[in-house]
Motif scaffolding. Structure first.
Motif, PDB file in Angstrom:
ATOM      1  N   ARG A   1     101.776   0.034  69.292  1.00 32.02           N
ATOM      2  CA  ARG A   1     100.811  -0.075  70.116  1.00 32.02           C
ATOM      3  C   ARG A   1      99.669  -1.367  70.238  1.00 32.02           C
ATOM      4  O   ARG A   1      99.602  -1.579  70.932  1.00 32.02           O
ATOM      5  N   THR A   2      99.851  -2.197  69.377  1.00 30.49           N
ATOM      6  CA  THR A   2      98.610  -3.055  68.931  1.00 30.49           C
ATOM      7  C   THR A   2      99.598  -3.797  69.576  1.00 30.49           C
ATOM      8  O   THR A   2      98.723  -5.047  70.233  1.00 30.49           O
TER       9      THR A   2
ATOM     10  N   HIS B   1      96.240  -2.934  75.308  1.00 33.73           N
ATOM     11  CA  HIS B   1      96.253  -2.239  73.966  1.00 33.73           C
ATOM     12  C   HIS B   1      94.454  -1.968  73.800  1.00 33.73           C
ATOM     13  O   HIS B   1      94.171  -3.440  73.631  1.00 33.73           O
TER      14      HIS B   1
END
Length: 104
Positions: free
Chosen positions: A28-29, A34
């Motif tokens: 997800r980063t 994000h």
């Protein structure tokens, strides 16, 4: 009419990984949108969801157990006996030890 995931026979396309297996693989980063705050909120929501599921499951088991008792209070021991305690209690109640003549 078919969608992109279906072929002419209406069957969905097979994939190497299931959605449950793909979820942990996503980073997800690296997403463009994000946000650490959103990530923290997602984790908190997951904890609340898991806690609620556990509570509902326990309540369902308790309700089913109460219905199976037919209004009688179940016999719950003061403490749960270990298997070693059961062996000691059974041998002292019978009055003879397991190493008696009946084992020969």
């Amino acid at each position: 009419m078919t969608t992109g995931a279906e072929d002419d026979y209406g069957m969905t396309q097979l994939s190497f990984f299931s959605p449950a297996e793909l979820a942990p693989m996503r980073d997800r980063t690296k997403a463009r949108n994000h946000s650490p705050e959103r990530d923290a909120a997602r984790r908190a929501q997951q904890r609340r969801r898991d806690h609620g599921k556990a509570q509902r499951h326990a309540a369902r088991i308790y309700r089913d157990f109460q219905q199976s008792c037919d209004g009688k209070a179940p016999q719950i021991p003061d403490r749960i006996q270990k298997p070693d305690d059961l062996l000691v209690n059974n041998s002292s109640e019978s009055g003879s030890s397991p190493s008696g003549s009946n084992l020969r």
